[in-house]
Design a protein around this motif. Sequence first.
Motif, PDB file in Angstrom:
ATOM      1  N   VAL A 254       0.857  -1.183   0.000  1.00  0.00           N
ATOM      2  CA  VAL A 254       0.000   0.000   0.000  1.00  0.00           C
ATOM      3  C   VAL A 254       0.894   1.234   0.000  1.00  0.00           C
ATOM      4  O   VAL A 254       1.711   1.404   0.913  1.00  0.00           O
ATOM      5  N   ASN A 255       0.751   2.093  -1.002  1.00  0.00           N
ATOM      6  CA  ASN A 255       1.550   3.320  -1.092  1.00  0.00           C
ATOM      7  C   ASN A 255       0.705   4.498  -0.617  1.00  0.00           C
ATOM      8  O   ASN A 255      -0.180   4.965  -1.328  1.00  0.00           O
TER       9      ASN A 255
ATOM     10  N   VAL B 233       4.779 -12.308  -8.766  1.00  0.00           N
ATOM     11  CA  VAL B 233       3.691 -12.359  -9.730  1.00  0.00           C
ATOM     12  C   VAL B 233       2.622 -11.400  -9.228  1.00  0.00           C
ATOM     13  O   VAL B 233       2.217 -11.474  -8.060  1.00  0.00           O
ATOM     14  N   VAL B 234       2.169 -10.495 -10.087  1.00  0.00           N
ATOM     15  CA  VAL B 234       1.128  -9.542  -9.699  1.00  0.00           C
ATOM     16  C   VAL B 234      -0.216 -10.267  -9.665  1.00  0.00           C
ATOM     17  O   VAL B 234      -0.631 -10.873 -10.654  1.00  0.00           O
ATOM     18  N   LEU B 235      -0.886 -10.184  -8.503  1.00  0.00           N
ATOM     19  CA  LEU B 235      -2.204 -10.795  -8.341  1.00  0.00           C
ATOM     20  C   LEU B 235      -3.316  -9.784  -8.564  1.00  0.00           C
ATOM     21  O   LEU B 235      -4.345 -10.100  -9.164  1.00  0.00           O
TER      22      LEU B 235
ATOM     23  N   GLY C  63      -7.314  -3.548  -5.893  1.00  0.00           N
ATOM     24  CA  GLY C  63      -8.450  -4.408  -5.601  1.00  0.00           C
ATOM     25  C   GLY C  63      -9.012  -5.176  -6.780  1.00  0.00           C
ATOM     26  O   GLY C  63      -9.918  -5.988  -6.613  1.00  0.00           O
ATOM     27  N   LYS C  64      -8.477  -4.952  -7.975  1.00  0.00           N
ATOM     28  CA  LYS C  64      -8.968  -5.657  -9.159  1.00  0.00           C
ATOM     29  C   LYS C  64      -7.966  -6.726  -9.558  1.00  0.00           C
ATOM     30  O   LYS C  64      -6.782  -6.433  -9.732  1.00  0.00           O
ATOM     31  N   PRO C  65      -8.418  -7.968  -9.723  1.00  0.00           N
ATOM     32  CA  PRO C  65      -7.501  -9.044 -10.117  1.00  0.00           C
ATOM     33  C   PRO C  65      -6.799  -8.717 -11.428  1.00  0.00           C
ATOM     34  O   PRO C  65      -7.404  -8.144 -12.340  1.00  0.00           O
TER      35      PRO C  65
ATOM     36  N   TYR D  67      -1.169  -2.982  -4.361  1.00  0.00           N
ATOM     37  CA  TYR D  67      -0.933  -4.197  -5.136  1.00  0.00           C
ATOM     38  C   TYR D  67      -0.925  -5.401  -4.203  1.00  0.00           C
ATOM     39  O   TYR D  67      -0.534  -5.298  -3.040  1.00  0.00           O
ATOM     40  N   GLU D  68      -1.328  -6.534  -4.742  1.00  0.00           N
ATOM     41  CA  GLU D  68      -1.072  -7.811  -4.107  1.00  0.00           C
ATOM     42  C   GLU D  68      -0.172  -8.591  -5.049  1.00  0.00           C
ATOM     43  O   GLU D  68      -0.458  -8.685  -6.245  1.00  0.00           O
ATOM     44  N   VAL D  69       0.928  -9.092  -4.497  1.00  0.00           N
ATOM     45  CA  VAL D  69       1.882  -9.876  -5.271  1.00  0.00           C
ATOM     46  C   VAL D  69       2.158 -11.176  -4.532  1.00  0.00           C
ATOM     47  O   VAL D  69       1.928 -11.282  -3.320  1.00  0.00           O
TER      48      VAL D  69
END
Length: 149
Positions: A55-56, A72-74, A78-80, A99-101
Amino acid sequence: MYLAFDREFLMVLDQIYLGIYNGRTNTLWAINGEVFPHTPTFVVEEGDLVKTRIVNRTFSDHPMHLHGHHVVVLSRNGKPYQGSPLVLDTLLVEPGETYEVAFHADNPGVWMDHCHILDHAAWGMSMHLLYAHVTTPYMVGEATGNHPE
């Protein structure tokens, strides 16, 4: 597709507008409210499947770079992520982005994770990824003379 993660971490990127670091006054760059060497150390076991939410909360870009691994970017904001897998060694996290990675913990060691704007790393935005049961004779902190820059 649902993946079961062995470890999940939160990395919040913040700016401290005025602080003292290594005896000098400047803008500081923090991870989870702390500047290096007080930033958290994320600990994994070899073989873990790891997810990190980044989270930035600053007004600056942060190209985050995890040594020794590819992520790997997930998802972004909030959008896959759609399409072919996006595999990176440095992820540009723009102001306000989340981002979720994910990565596979397959390279034991003590690895640096930092903002690749080296002034940000030098002013605190650095941390470590540590594999459990891995030790090092090296120390960090002001007394050692070791600095992330």
